[in-house]
Design a protein around this motif. Structure first.
Motif, PDB file in Angstrom:
ATOM      1  N   VAL A 308       0.832  -1.201   0.000  1.00 27.88           N
ATOM      2  CA  VAL A 308       0.000   0.000   0.000  1.00 27.88           C
ATOM      3  C   VAL A 308       0.871   1.257   0.000  1.00 27.88           C
ATOM      4  O   VAL A 308       0.567   2.245  -0.670  1.00 27.88           O
ATOM      5  N   GLY A 309       1.983   1.223   0.724  1.00 28.65           N
ATOM      6  CA  GLY A 309       2.851   2.379   0.840  1.00 28.65           C
ATOM      7  C   GLY A 309       3.856   2.540  -0.279  1.00 28.65           C
ATOM      8  O   GLY A 309       4.643   3.497  -0.274  1.00 28.65           O
ATOM      9  N   GLY A 310       3.864   1.609  -1.230  1.00 26.31           N
ATOM     10  CA  GLY A 310       4.761   1.712  -2.373  1.00 26.31           C
ATOM     11  C   GLY A 310       6.215   1.425  -2.064  1.00 26.31           C
ATOM     12  O   GLY A 310       7.105   1.839  -2.816  1.00 26.31           O
ATOM     13  N   SER A 311       6.479   0.681  -0.976  1.00 21.32           N
ATOM     14  CA  SER A 311       7.864   0.390  -0.587  1.00 21.32           C
ATOM     15  C   SER A 311       8.187  -1.103  -0.673  1.00 21.32           C
ATOM     16  O   SER A 311       9.216  -1.534  -0.164  1.00 21.32           O
ATOM     17  N   TYR A 312       7.299  -1.854  -1.326  1.00 23.95           N
ATOM     18  CA  TYR A 312       7.516  -3.304  -1.392  1.00 23.95           C
ATOM     19  C   TYR A 312       8.518  -3.656  -2.481  1.00 23.95           C
ATOM     20  O   TYR A 312       8.498  -3.105  -3.587  1.00 23.95           O
ATOM     21  N   ARG A 313       9.411  -4.599  -2.155  1.00 24.06           N
ATOM     22  CA  ARG A 313      10.309  -5.166  -3.166  1.00 24.06           C
ATOM     23  C   ARG A 313      10.269  -6.671  -3.048  1.00 24.06           C
ATOM     24  O   ARG A 313      10.513  -7.242  -1.978  1.00 24.06           O
ATOM     25  N   GLN A 314       9.965  -7.311  -4.138  1.00 23.23           N
ATOM     26  CA  GLN A 314       9.828  -8.755  -4.181  1.00 23.23           C
ATOM     27  C   GLN A 314      11.198  -9.442  -4.081  1.00 23.23           C
ATOM     28  O   GLN A 314      12.112  -9.123  -4.853  1.00 23.23           O
ATOM     29  N   PRO A 315      11.367 -10.375  -3.162  1.00 21.40           N
ATOM     30  CA  PRO A 315      12.619 -11.138  -3.120  1.00 21.40           C
ATOM     31  C   PRO A 315      12.760 -12.001  -4.374  1.00 21.40           C
ATOM     32  O   PRO A 315      11.815 -12.672  -4.781  1.00 21.40           O
ATOM     33  N   GLU A 316      13.917 -11.968  -4.977  1.00 15.70           N
ATOM     34  CA  GLU A 316      14.205 -12.771  -6.161  1.00 15.70           C
ATOM     35  C   GLU A 316      15.565 -13.423  -5.991  1.00 15.70           C
ATOM     36  O   GLU A 316      16.465 -12.865  -5.348  1.00 15.70           O
ATOM     37  N   SER A 317      15.710 -14.587  -6.570  1.00 17.62           N
ATOM     38  CA  SER A 317      16.923 -15.378  -6.344  1.00 17.62           C
ATOM     39  C   SER A 317      18.188 -14.648  -6.783  1.00 17.62           C
ATOM     40  O   SER A 317      19.243 -14.812  -6.169  1.00 17.62           O
ATOM     41  N   HIS A 318      18.098 -13.815  -7.832  1.00 21.69           N
ATOM     42  CA  HIS A 318      19.309 -13.138  -8.312  1.00 21.69           C
ATOM     43  C   HIS A 318      19.764 -12.008  -7.377  1.00 21.69           C
ATOM     44  O   HIS A 318      20.852 -11.447  -7.552  1.00 21.69           O
TER      45      HIS A 318
END
Length: 331
Positions: A308-318
């Motif tokens: 909602v706050g626009g601060s999300y970052r998806q964990p990715e293997s790289h």
């Protein structure tokens, strides 16, 4: 904390205070003096019951025998002059119990996580500091006393009965007992999200939160390694909840222990990705990205506030920092 204090009083603190500040060292209490029909204050620093017998010999008929006086004296030795509701005693007890409790939680959970979950290969990362584990522990130990002093008013207010903690199931029933758990998690998660995000405002970050981001590749021992005011501020939602919403005492104690465990668990620098809870639960991978990139994934348990706050970052293997360690090994 009032439940912990009650248990500690029952198990050992009553005896400790009776030994340190026995009633016999100050004379009889006003209630005891009244029960003996004393017309003057009864005061003694005597160490034997015969003196007590002489002291009460002036009382009106029927006279007290030496045996009764001895019994009164013996009872006064097993009772503290500081009763359980005496505020200085409560403050002293809460201070000691809090310091013991946080050290046990920290070293137990962080030690287990460090030993069995944390990937020790991460200690070869180029951004892993020299002697970092020792530095994390030292920072944590310096923070604990100040955090305890800042938290003490919340615990004292709780013990004095100002919170909405309750016993039994008669008032709110089973439905609210179970519903209060997600309510507690959502309330504290959202509160911590905003406190944590505000701590990244440059002024607050420089003076309060920056010490915690010294650990780019944290270990579980880095979970509590922060400026004490930073640590206190992020704990406020835990304490505030019970002054707004009812919560069962046992539930509160269990949740308080579990959220401390979770705070340690998400600092193990783990980047396991692709699991079914990844987009909903703010786990170790999300918090690892927070330490690496600073302005993402502020949440504590869930990802919804970051989304909602626009601060999300998806964990990715790289993005796994372990890849840098493996690249150095291959060189």
């Amino acid at each position: 904390m009032d439940l912990v204090l009650h248990i500690a009083d029952e198990w050992f603190l009553d005896k400790v205070y009776a030994h340190l500040v026995p009633l016999s060292a100050f004379g009889a209490s006003p209630e005891l003096a009244k029960s003996l029909n004393a017309t003057t204050n009864l005061f003694t620093t005597s160490a034997d019951s015969s003196t007590w017998s002489r002291l009460v010999s002036h009382l009106p008929h029927p006279p007290l025998s030496h045996e009764i006086a001895s019994s009164i004296y013996a009872n006064s030795q097993s009772i503290s002059a500081w009763p359980r509701d005496y505020i200085p005693r409560q403050i002293a007890s809460l201070s000691i119990l809090t310091m013991i409790g946080i050290h046990i939680l920290y070293f137990l959970f962080a030690g287990l996580s460090y030993q069995f979950i944390f990937n020790h290969e991460m200690m070869r990362h180029p951004r892993f500091l020299k002697n970092q584990v020792a530095l994390e522990i030292q920072t944590s130990l310096r923070a604990f006393p100040v955090m305890m002093l800042l938290t003490l008013p919340w615990f004292q207010a709780e013990v004095r009965g100002y919170s909405k903690l309750y016993d039994g199931l008669d008032t709110y029933g089973y439905f609210y007992l179970f519903a209060s758990v997600p309510l507690y998690l959502l309330f504290t998660d959202y509160g911590i999200y905003w406190i944590h995000r505000w701590l990244h405002i440059p002024f607050f970050y420089k003076h309060l939160h920056k010490p915690h981001h010294k650990w780019i590749i944290p270990t579980p021992f880095g979970s509590h390694a922060f400026h004490p005011v930073d640590g206190y501020l992020q704990s406020v939602p835990y304490h505030l909840f019970i002054f707004i919403f009812p919560l069962h005492r046992v539930t509160y104690l269990v949740m308080f222990v579990l959220v401390n465990f979770w705070s340690i668990f998400i600092h193990d620098s783990d980047m396991i990705t692709g699991h079914i809870f990844e987009k909903a639960i703010n786990g170790p991978a999300h918090h690892t990205l927070h330490h690496l990139y600073f302005t993402v994934n502020y949440g504590q348990y869930f990802t919804w506030a970051d989304r909602v706050g626009g601060s999300y970052r998806q964990p990715e293997s790289h993005l796994d920092p372990l890849l840098e360690v493996k690249a150095l090994k291959d060189e």
